[in-house]
Design a protein around this motif. Sequence first.
Motif, PDB file in Angstrom:
ATOM      1  N   SER A   1      36.501 -11.214 -49.142  1.00  0.00           N
ATOM      2  CA  SER A   1      37.212 -12.226 -50.010  1.00  0.00           C
ATOM      3  C   SER A   1      37.842 -13.322 -48.761  1.00  0.00           C
ATOM      4  O   SER A   1      37.930 -13.156 -47.705  1.00  0.00           O
ATOM      5  CB  SER A   1      38.405 -11.541 -50.615  1.00  0.00           C
ATOM      6  OG  SER A   1      39.137 -10.695 -49.480  1.00  0.00           O
ATOM      7  N   LYS A   2      38.373 -14.331 -49.633  1.00  0.00           N
ATOM      8  CA  LYS A   2      39.255 -15.541 -48.756  1.00  0.00           C
ATOM      9  C   LYS A   2      40.451 -14.798 -48.278  1.00  0.00           C
ATOM     10  O   LYS A   2      40.709 -15.091 -47.232  1.00  0.00           O
ATOM     11  CB  LYS A   2      39.521 -16.493 -49.747  1.00  0.00           C
ATOM     12  CG  LYS A   2      38.123 -17.173 -50.089  1.00  0.00           C
ATOM     13  CD  LYS A   2      38.698 -18.382 -51.131  1.00  0.00           C
ATOM     14  CE  LYS A   2      37.313 -19.211 -51.632  1.00  0.00           C
ATOM     15  NZ  LYS A   2      37.633 -20.328 -52.520  1.00  0.00           N
ATOM     16  N   ASN A   3      41.171 -13.733 -48.930  1.00  0.00           N
ATOM     17  CA  ASN A   3      42.200 -13.289 -48.450  1.00  0.00           C
ATOM     18  C   ASN A   3      42.046 -12.625 -47.253  1.00  0.00           C
ATOM     19  O   ASN A   3      42.859 -12.748 -46.336  1.00  0.00           O
ATOM     20  CB  ASN A   3      42.872 -12.314 -49.545  1.00  0.00           C
ATOM     21  CG  ASN A   3      43.775 -11.498 -48.991  1.00  0.00           C
ATOM     22  OD1 ASN A   3      44.986 -12.118 -48.489  1.00  0.00           O
ATOM     23  ND2 ASN A   3      43.747 -10.190 -48.715  1.00  0.00           N
TER      24      ASN A   3
ATOM     25  N   SER B   1      41.095 -14.906 -43.964  1.00  0.00           N
ATOM     26  CA  SER B   1      42.261 -15.677 -43.565  1.00  0.00           C
ATOM     27  C   SER B   1      43.235 -14.966 -42.868  1.00  0.00           C
ATOM     28  O   SER B   1      44.305 -15.491 -42.274  1.00  0.00           O
ATOM     29  CB  SER B   1      43.075 -16.202 -44.942  1.00  0.00           C
ATOM     30  OG  SER B   1      43.697 -15.165 -45.650  1.00  0.00           O
TER      31      SER B   1
ATOM     32  N   LYS C   1      33.840 -13.988 -42.575  1.00  0.00           N
ATOM     33  CA  LYS C   1      33.860 -15.148 -43.301  1.00  0.00           C
ATOM     34  C   LYS C   1      33.794 -14.661 -44.668  1.00  0.00           C
ATOM     35  O   LYS C   1      33.207 -13.951 -45.181  1.00  0.00           O
ATOM     36  CB  LYS C   1      32.721 -16.127 -42.713  1.00  0.00           C
ATOM     37  CG  LYS C   1      32.513 -16.360 -41.391  1.00  0.00           C
ATOM     38  CD  LYS C   1      33.595 -17.017 -40.714  1.00  0.00           C
ATOM     39  CE  LYS C   1      33.375 -17.595 -39.535  1.00  0.00           C
ATOM     40  NZ  LYS C   1      34.530 -18.365 -38.959  1.00  0.00           N
ATOM     41  N   ALA C   2      34.618 -15.810 -45.532  1.00  0.00           N
ATOM     42  CA  ALA C   2      34.394 -15.469 -46.960  1.00  0.00           C
ATOM     43  C   ALA C   2      33.247 -15.606 -47.569  1.00  0.00           C
ATOM     44  O   ALA C   2      32.468 -16.566 -47.378  1.00  0.00           O
ATOM     45  CB  ALA C   2      35.557 -16.281 -47.495  1.00  0.00           C
TER      46      ALA C   2
ATOM     47  N   GLY D   1      33.230 -16.780 -52.702  1.00  0.00           N
ATOM     48  CA  GLY D   1      34.601 -15.718 -53.104  1.00  0.00           C
ATOM     49  C   GLY D   1      34.083 -14.375 -53.034  1.00  0.00           C
ATOM     50  O   GLY D   1      33.079 -13.628 -52.557  1.00  0.00           O
TER      51      GLY D   1
END
Length: 582
Positions: free
Chosen positions: A85-87, A90, A99-100, A304
């Motif tokens: 996930s992007k969360n 990050s 990586k997302a 995503g």
Amino acid sequence: MGRYARNFVCLVAFIVVAACSSSQPSGAAPYAAIVQDARTGEILLAENADTRLHPASLTKMLTLYIAFEEIQRGRLSLDTMVTVSKNAASKPPSKLGLKAGQKISVRHLIRAAATKSANDAASALGDHIGGSEAGFARRMDATAKALGMRNSTFKNANGLTASGHLSTARDMNTLGRRLFFDFPQYYNIFSRRSTDAGLATVRNTNSRFLDAYKGADGIKTGFTNAAGFNLTASAERGNVRIIATVFGGTSTAARNAKVAQLLDIGFKRAPANAPTQVPQAPSYSAHVEALMAEADGLPEVEGGAGKTIRLQMAVAKSPRPAARPDAGRVAATELAVAAIEDSIAAALAEAVAAPPPPGTLDAQAVAMADGAAVTGPAIAPPPPRPESLVAEVVATEAPAQVVVAAAVDVPPNTAPEAGTLDAQVVALGGAATLDGQAEQFAALPDGGMVDDGLMVSAPVQVAAMAMPAPPPAPKRNAPIFDRVADAPQAQPMDEPVVIRLSTSSARHWGVTLGRFNSRSEAERLLLKTQLAESATLNDGLRKVVQRGGGYEANFMGLTQDQADLACRRLQARAVQCFAMGP
């Protein structure tokens, strides 16, 4: 001005004195420690053990516990691919570099979170299991409560500082003990100095302590500015296992030295022999079970996290197989079946066989079975006399012949066969005894002798032929053979039924599938694994060994090649397996 200056200085001094003399607020203790006997759960030493502090990356122990729980319940496997996930991508270091939208296996995420303490790997696991960071935090709180962690609340899967993300030294020690007893098949990951995490080979953040302290085999380090240097460590020496936790160390070296000191205290205070008390399995409420089973709501968008739909694949019921019959019944059954097969084969052979040649014992047996009279082979009659000799005898003994013929009452059409004993008796005129033959012989002229000395008189000839003969054998109504008394037969020994191969002939190897809380869990996994992997484990002996407060599930009696092949095949199917040599 001087008065104002003096007043200002006094005020500042008062504030400084008041600040230095005030007590520290509750929950902000910089240091906490606890030492526990892992076998019994007895607390051997505690200092600020229940003060709520920042756990830092010790949080990842709970993230990994939940991941292991999902694998055990069948909702995940080590080879499940997780979309990052992007969360998760990050998160700040320490990190694996995900990586997302990238896909990576659960196996590699567990390795990165346990050894490198990668924040992005832990968050990827949490987002995949809980659907979001907040959803996984709720799952963490529910699991912590079920494990007996009374003073812990969590906000994320990695342990980065967040408001309300707090725990205690006692709760983290409890969690470390539960990892050892509840998931022994995965516990070894905490002692690996390095491991393959998919994207890279990562080193263990706890390598210094593992190398420096004798018997150390885990568990987890943690550091943030707010938490300081934390460590939950476990070590085993002989029959004693000690678990210790330190919060608020000032440096890695100082923290490791303090933990070593605490473990030494634990080994000195713990008894050499103590009963192992395995903690009970966590009990979840129906609400928590529903929370654990629900699917996440993340949309499937490019770049995503992917939506995860989980299926309940855990085995709900596994009935035991029927018990094997004992060796005596198996042997008796085999003998009965063999006898029936022999009888059927003999009957078929008799039905299709050609009739035996006449005059043989087999022919007589067949005749008797059919109710026919048994007759021996025909006796060939003696060769006829020369005609010249017959004519001479007739001319010389005509009166005697007539007398004999008159004396013998022969029914019509019942003349005996020539050459038989009855025919001789008829020829003698009934003088079948020696006295009768002697009288007839004396009545003949010249004693029945001729010039050449050849006895040609009928009485003499008949006497010679009528020598006492052995009495004829009585007629048989029984079989043609005499039944021999059956010798007593020795009772057959019950041969043991071999159900598994021996561990001899180089079969000294085995494989272990991990340690479980109960014997039934270990036996259930052994049976399930053997049914699924019969090609390599069919010759193995299922064996549950009680050790270290748990039950190890092992297959024994294998060769080294069989053990290695079985583990490779099981590991390829996301089943933990380790080969054991002699």
